[in-house]
Design a protein around this motif. Structure first.
Motif, PDB file in Angstrom:
ATOM      1  N   PRO A  48       0.811  -1.227   0.000  1.00 19.58           N
ATOM      2  CA  PRO A  48       0.000   0.000   0.000  1.00 19.58           C
ATOM      3  C   PRO A  48       0.843   1.275   0.000  1.00 19.58           C
ATOM      4  N   ARG A  49       2.040   1.245   0.567  1.00 15.32           N
ATOM      5  CA  ARG A  49       2.875   2.450   0.623  1.00 15.32           C
ATOM      6  C   ARG A  49       3.364   2.862  -0.762  1.00 15.32           C
ATOM      7  N   TRP A  50       3.410   1.912  -1.696  1.00 16.29           N
ATOM      8  CA  TRP A  50       3.784   2.268  -3.067  1.00 16.29           C
ATOM      9  C   TRP A  50       2.727   3.168  -3.696  1.00 16.29           C
ATOM     10  N   TYR A  51       1.478   2.902  -3.403  1.00 14.76           N
ATOM     11  CA  TYR A  51       0.392   3.506  -4.167  1.00 14.76           C
ATOM     12  C   TYR A  51      -0.436   4.538  -3.412  1.00 14.76           C
ATOM     13  N   TYR A  52      -0.338   4.555  -2.083  1.00 19.50           N
ATOM     14  CA  TYR A  52      -1.185   5.465  -1.321  1.00 19.50           C
ATOM     15  C   TYR A  52      -0.364   6.286  -0.336  1.00 19.50           C
ATOM     16  N   ARG A  93      -3.244   9.412  -3.548  1.00 16.30           N
ATOM     17  CA  ARG A  93      -2.465   8.539  -4.418  1.00 16.30           C
ATOM     18  C   ARG A  93      -1.042   9.075  -4.604  1.00 16.30           C
ATOM     19  N   THR A  94      -0.080   8.161  -4.533  1.00 14.89           N
ATOM     20  CA  THR A  94       1.287   8.537  -4.871  1.00 14.89           C
ATOM     21  C   THR A  94       1.408   8.669  -6.386  1.00 14.89           C
ATOM     22  N   TRP A  95       2.495   9.283  -6.828  1.00 17.79           N
ATOM     23  CA  TRP A  95       2.750   9.421  -8.261  1.00 17.79           C
ATOM     24  C   TRP A  95       3.882   8.482  -8.644  1.00 17.79           C
ATOM     25  N   GLU A  96       3.744   7.861  -9.814  1.00 21.66           N
ATOM     26  CA  GLU A  96       4.699   6.843 -10.261  1.00 21.66           C
ATOM     27  C   GLU A  96       5.573   7.392 -11.388  1.00 21.66           C
ATOM     28  N   PHE A  97       6.883   7.144 -11.255  1.00 20.99           N
ATOM     29  CA  PHE A  97       7.854   7.605 -12.255  1.00 20.99           C
ATOM     30  C   PHE A  97       8.594   6.373 -12.780  1.00 20.99           C
ATOM     31  N   MET A  98       8.481   6.137 -14.084  1.00 21.96           N
ATOM     32  CA  MET A  98       8.942   4.875 -14.670  1.00 21.96           C
ATOM     33  C   MET A  98      10.080   5.093 -15.657  1.00 21.96           C
ATOM     34  N   SER A 118      10.202   1.383 -11.527  1.00 29.44           N
ATOM     35  CA  SER A 118       9.350   2.492 -11.128  1.00 29.44           C
ATOM     36  C   SER A 118       9.734   2.940  -9.730  1.00 29.44           C
ATOM     37  N   VAL A 119       9.672   4.249  -9.510  1.00 33.79           N
ATOM     38  CA  VAL A 119       9.830   4.797  -8.172  1.00 33.79           C
ATOM     39  C   VAL A 119       8.553   5.571  -7.853  1.00 33.79           C
ATOM     40  N   PHE A 120       8.084   5.468  -6.610  1.00 32.58           N
ATOM     41  CA  PHE A 120       6.826   6.087  -6.196  1.00 32.58           C
ATOM     42  C   PHE A 120       7.125   7.219  -5.221  1.00 32.58           C
ATOM     43  N   LEU A 121       6.476   8.367  -5.446  1.00 31.60           N
ATOM     44  CA  LEU A 121       6.719   9.540  -4.626  1.00 31.60           C
ATOM     45  C   LEU A 121       5.422  10.069  -4.023  1.00 31.60           C
ATOM     46  N   ASP A 122       5.509  10.519  -2.782  1.00 34.55           N
ATOM     47  CA  ASP A 122       4.424  11.278  -2.171  1.00 34.55           C
ATOM     48  C   ASP A 122       4.442  12.654  -2.831  1.00 34.55           C
ATOM     49  N   PRO A 123       3.382  13.034  -3.559  1.00 33.95           N
ATOM     50  CA  PRO A 123       3.431  14.297  -4.318  1.00 33.95           C
ATOM     51  C   PRO A 123       3.387  15.549  -3.447  1.00 33.95           C
ATOM     52  N   TYR A 124       3.103  15.389  -2.144  1.00 33.27           N
ATOM     53  CA  TYR A 124       3.035  16.540  -1.256  1.00 33.27           C
ATOM     54  C   TYR A 124       4.368  16.805  -0.548  1.00 33.27           C
ATOM     55  N   GLY A 126       7.401  14.894  -1.557  1.00 34.18           N
ATOM     56  CA  GLY A 126       8.515  14.492  -2.398  1.00 34.18           C
ATOM     57  C   GLY A 126       9.246  13.269  -1.880  1.00 34.18           C
ATOM     58  N   LYS A 127       8.712  12.659  -0.833  1.00 38.07           N
ATOM     59  CA  LYS A 127       9.361  11.481  -0.226  1.00 38.07           C
ATOM     60  C   LYS A 127       9.163  10.252  -1.114  1.00 38.07           C
ATOM     61  N   VAL A 128      10.236   9.483  -1.290  1.00 41.01           N
ATOM     62  CA  VAL A 128      10.146   8.225  -2.029  1.00 41.01           C
ATOM     63  C   VAL A 128       9.465   7.194  -1.142  1.00 41.01           C
ATOM     64  N   THR A 129       8.348   6.638  -1.612  1.00 41.99           N
ATOM     65  CA  THR A 129       7.586   5.668  -0.813  1.00 41.99           C
ATOM     66  C   THR A 129       7.794   4.231  -1.259  1.00 41.99           C
ATOM     67  N   GLY A 130       8.415   4.027  -2.413  1.00 48.48           N
ATOM     68  CA  GLY A 130       8.627   2.658  -2.870  1.00 48.48           C
ATOM     69  C   GLY A 130       9.392   2.597  -4.170  1.00 48.48           C
ATOM     70  N   PHE A 131       9.932   1.421  -4.436  1.00 50.41           N
ATOM     71  CA  PHE A 131      10.677   1.157  -5.667  1.00 50.41           C
ATOM     72  C   PHE A 131      10.266  -0.219  -6.172  1.00 50.41           C
ATOM     73  N   ARG A 132       9.993  -0.321  -7.467  1.00 46.41           N
ATOM     74  CA  ARG A 132       9.563  -1.595  -8.044  1.00 46.41           C
ATOM     75  C   ARG A 132      10.395  -1.923  -9.269  1.00 46.41           C
ATOM     76  N   ASP A 133      11.032  -3.079  -9.236  1.00 47.07           N
ATOM     77  CA  ASP A 133      11.809  -3.565 -10.369  1.00 47.07           C
ATOM     78  C   ASP A 133      10.944  -4.556 -11.129  1.00 47.07           C
ATOM     79  N   PHE A 134      10.378  -4.128 -12.245  1.00 48.61           N
ATOM     80  CA  PHE A 134       9.456  -4.957 -13.000  1.00 48.61           C
ATOM     81  C   PHE A 134      10.156  -6.130 -13.696  1.00 48.61           C
ATOM     82  N   LYS A 135      11.453  -6.043 -13.877  1.00 50.02           N
ATOM     83  CA  LYS A 135      12.149  -7.072 -14.644  1.00 50.02           C
ATOM     84  C   LYS A 135      11.992  -8.447 -14.012  1.00 50.02           C
TER      85      LYS A 135
END
Length: 379
Positions: A48-52, A93-98, A118-124, A126-135
């Motif tokens: 949930p921290r990745w997306y919210y 919702r967090t914002w996703e940067f791919m 992908s890296v996920f950021l709290d848009p308010y 700027g804190k990084v809330t998660g990292f996802r390696d899709f590979k």
């Protein structure tokens, strides 16, 4: 005297041999499709921290997109330039940067993807809330097993595509074989009901015959929409080019996103693609909800001034464009919400069972002695 063979016999032979040829691929594609249907819900529940995030009280304002982009780029590393940004109107919702880059010369999908992160950021904050390696992400592996059997798309996708074509023929020939010769009560019951108290041979035959009929329509929709990923009709967006650098805006990316938000108040999710090259444009895809993809607007902006160059409104798209854009949502059932996804899940599960039960029908008939089953005849 040799018994005269009917058209039904030859259709049965076509059904048998096409099933034996494509069965393993159909099994793999169906199982992975079944697993992937609820990947969004499962991933968001597990991470949930990745997306919210928690929106500040009152009327919160997000940080500038340009600054968030710099933070995300630093988290991903300079060698992995950002290619896509997903921003939301919703406050929680967090914002996703791919970042994504492929090498099309490799044999497997893992070699094809140089990186997919992908890296996920709290848009308010700027804190990084998660990292996802899709590979090597579980659902990413499931998706590419479904897409191309984990092979390079140019190698694996034709195998999947032609196996899917065969599967469509199997569904149609299966309907012919299922169709009762006479609509008597006994034959209707045999076509629409599973006789659970019968022998294993009969139960297996019913498990191939009856669920196969009930899943026919959703299975055809899933198969045909899957083929449209391989052979899609051409519906390119209108071309646009950025002007020669002149008066450069302070933040063209922010201006593009803000213009899109203001002009499309019903849109809740925005896919932003930064410009590439001197003449490239900023693309913004404005979606009407947080999950489906059909019915979106496409906006193109000058990368230097942030000026709107073109706006392809959903209402002005051709019917073919709308149908193509609807393809993914039809394929996974998302177009009908949770109900559609459940239907797609069950249909995929049944499709996965058909090669297994079909093989057993053939094997038990050819290599095993028939066991008495009063009132039941499989042949």
């Amino acid at each position: 005297m040799r018994k005269k063979r009917t058209p039904r016999y030859y259709i049965g032979q076509i059904h048998l041999w096409l099933g034996l040829v494509s069965g393993l691929v159909v099994l793999i594609v169906s199982v992975t499709g079944c697993l992937f249907v609820f990947q969004k819900e499962i991933t968001e529940a597990l991470h949930p921290r990745w997306y919210y995030c928690v929106a500040p009280a009152g009327n919160p304002t997000t940080l500038p997109l340009a600054g968030l982009r710099q933070t995300a780029q630093a988290a991903l590393g300079a060698g992995h330039p950002l290619s896509t940004i997903v921003a939301y109107r919703e406050g929680d919702r967090t914002w996703e940067f791919m970042a994504y880059k492929e090498n099309d010369t490799a044999l497997t999908i893992f070699g094809t993807m140089e990186y997919y992160e992908s890296v996920f950021l709290d848009p308010y904050t700027g804190k990084v809330t998660g990292f996802r390696d899709f590979k090597y992400d579980f659902f990413s592996v499931v998706k590419y097993l479904h897409w191309s059997l984990l092979l390079n798309t140019s190698y694996g996708q034709p195998i999947v595509a032609w196996s899917t074509v065969i599967f469509v023929l199997l569904l149609l020939t299966g309907l012919v074989l299922w169709w009762p010769k006479k609509w008597t009560k006994a034959l209707r019951d045999r076509s629409f009901k599973i006789k659970w108290k019968a022998s294993f041979r009969r139960v297996n035959y019913d498990l191939h015959n009856v669920p196969g009929f009930y899943s026919l329509i959703p299975a055809l929709v899933i198969a045909i929409t899957g083929l449209l990923f391989v052979w899609p009709p051409a519906t390119p967006p209108p071309p646009a080019f950025s002007s020669t650098p002149g008066a450069v805006a302070a933040s063209p990316l922010d201006q593009a996103l803000q213009t899109s938000r203001d002009s499309l108040p019903s849109s809740v999710r925005f896919g932003v693609s930064p410009a590439f090259g001197k003449e490239g444009v900023i693309y913004v895809y404005a979606y009407r909800d947080g999950e489906t993809y059909y019915g979106y607007d496409v906006l193109q902006f000058d990368q230097y001034s942030g000026r709107l160059l073109n706006h392809l409104q959903n209402a002005k798209k051709s019917r073919m464009q709308r149908l193509v854009e609807m393809n993914y949502d039809l394929h996974v059932g998302a177009i009908a919400g949770l109900t559609g996804k459940i239907i797609a899940f069950i249909a995929s599960l049944i499709c996965a069972s058909l090669p297994v039960t079909g093989f057993l029908v053939w094997y038990l008939k050819k290599y095993k002695k028939k066991t008495p089953d009063v009132g039941a005849k499989i042949a």
